[in-house]
Design an enzyme around this catalytic site. Structure first.
Site, PDB file in Angstrom:
ATOM      1  N   ASP A 317      40.571  46.901  47.671  1.00 34.04           N
ATOM      2  CA  ASP A 317      40.894  45.342  47.615  1.00 34.04           C
ATOM      3  C   ASP A 317      42.169  45.366  46.958  1.00 34.04           C
ATOM      4  O   ASP A 317      43.000  44.357  47.267  1.00 34.04           O
ATOM      5  CB  ASP A 317      39.703  44.685  46.798  1.00 34.04           C
ATOM      6  CG  ASP A 317      38.600  44.592  47.866  1.00 34.04           C
ATOM      7  OD1 ASP A 317      38.629  44.738  48.851  1.00 34.04           O
ATOM      8  OD2 ASP A 317      37.322  44.253  47.167  1.00 34.04           O
ATOM      9  N   GLU A 318      42.541  46.330  45.810  1.00 32.70           N
ATOM     10  CA  GLU A 318      43.653  46.137  45.247  1.00 32.70           C
ATOM     11  C   GLU A 318      44.724  47.212  45.543  1.00 32.70           C
ATOM     12  O   GLU A 318      45.619  47.684  44.737  1.00 32.70           O
ATOM     13  CB  GLU A 318      43.361  46.498  43.678  1.00 32.70           C
ATOM     14  CG  GLU A 318      42.496  45.332  43.103  1.00 32.70           C
ATOM     15  CD  GLU A 318      41.926  45.649  41.825  1.00 32.70           C
ATOM     16  OE1 GLU A 318      42.612  46.638  40.934  1.00 32.70           O
ATOM     17  OE2 GLU A 318      41.233  44.635  41.273  1.00 32.70           O
TER      18      GLU A 318
END
Length: 381
Positions: A317-318
């Site tokens: 997600d990052e």
């Protein structure tokens, strides 16, 4: 009738010559395509260009495939482009044994040219290519998508040599070896196939006691060096730590196979985050899951592994895609028992990294990792 046929998956760049393939799939002859400069041209123009291009390649490789660029066929089949030394090595082996270049080194060095060399040799030309899965052709149990086998040797240990690349759109970083029946470890041998084979020859000379055999090896080594030198290909034997030295600075994690992984890291240090667990600790965890003597113990260790996978999801997600690549690769290298988790992690990582070709190869390998024959040519026997 023609318009009812499904289009060939290779599109206008298809180089297949097998009659069965041509009958089963649509191959337009009067379609128009854009040149690199934006100018339209007919497919017949492409054929003319490919004929001229393939003539040059036939001179280099000894391949007798009319109107076909053998380099395109190799790339279409294996989803990666092979470096110049790959083709020069075929030329060298052809000089040793024009009738059977694939076995030119078998009696002396104990190596046979396989994998994409079988395509260069034309061994698939008369076969139905739609039955062939090139992603499995000479792909050993521990061969990750980054590793493409081009030579095989001792069957007892599963010794084989192949090109290792971090990205399918880039040229290989080095040529390494693996003994599939012993471990997942990939050992760098050289920066070209010439250097790798020379390193293998020198290792045999050190271990050998048969003077006649040593004399044969020295003769082949001398011819190999001369051929590489004449073609401007590197053949220097280096220590493993000195091979692809520039790459070592980019490796973010060694992984179980010890060749390491490379992912892009931006100026904000985004691209990779550590697993938070050492290779030894992870290996111990996986061993305890596989060999748990009680259900309670197994579940407890599986929860620990699932926690790592959850951390990977946060990392994705990052944009720290390297974490999933590392864990997926370690599960792949550990062996049987974690295929589903490894497949999910690796294919997701490859896709996020823009390495879709590797995802395709991994999917096929996971479905057929243990099989009776490594050669796709055997499906016709």
């Amino acid at each position: 009738r023609l318009m009812e046929l499904p289009p060939c998956k290779f599109g206008p760049r298809c180089s297949r010559v097998n009659p069965d393939h041509l009958k089963k799939y649509l191959h337009p002859t009067e379609d128009t395509h854009l040149k690199s400069d934006g100018v339209k041209r007919k497919h017949s123009d492409i054929d003319t260009r490919e004929t001229k291009k393939s003539k040059s390649d036939m001179d280099e490789t000894g391949q007798e495939m009319k109107n076909v660029d053998v380099r395109d066929v190799v790339k279409q089949s294996f989803l990666v482009e092979m470096p110049e030394d790959f083709y020069k090595f075929w030329k060298f082996c052809s000089s040793l044994d024009p009738d059977n270049p694939c076995d030119a080194l078998l009696d002396t060095v104990g190596l046979r040219l396989v994998g994409p060399y079988d395509v260069v040799a034309g061994k698939f030309n008369s076969l139905d290519s739609d039955r062939v899965n090139y992603h499995l052709h000479w792909r050993y149990f521990y061969d990750s998508p980054e590793f493409l086998t081009v030579l095989n040797g001792d069957e007892t240990s599963g010794f084989h040599i192949g090109y290792f690349r971090d990205d399918p759109k880039e040229m290989p970083s080095f040529v390494g070896s693996n003994c599939a029946k012993q471990s997942c470890e990939i050992k760098p041998l050289g920066e070209t196939v010439f250097a790798a084979v020379r390193a293998h020859i020198q290792a045999q000379l050190v271990a050998g006691k048969d003077k006649r055999k040593s004399d044969q090896l020295k003769k082949v080594e001398k011819l190999l060096v001369a051929a590489a030198s004449a073609d401007g290909i590197g053949y220097e034997v280096k220590k493993p730590s000195a091979i692809a030295k520039g790459r070592s600075k980019k490796v973010v994690a060694k992984t179980f196979h010890k060749a390491g992984i490379v992912v892009p890291i931006d100026d904000q240090d985004v691209g990779y985050r550590p697993l938070g667990i050492s290779d030894g600790q992870l290996r111990k965890m996986l061993s305890e899951i596989k060999g748990a003597t009680s259900e309670e113990r197994r579940v407890a260790k599986e929860d620990e592994l699932q926690e790592l996978i959850t951390y990977v999801q946060f990392a994705n997600d990052e944009c720290d895609y390297g974490m999933g690549l590392e864990l997926g690769m370690d599960l792949f290298c550990f062996g049987e028992g974690f295929e589903e988790k490894a497949a999910n992690l690796l294919c997701m990582a490859y896709t996020l990294l823009g390495r879709e070709e590797f995802a395709t190869i991994a999917q096929e390998h996971f479905k057929n990792r243990s099989r009776p024959s490594l050669s796709q040519l055997n499906i016709y026997e």
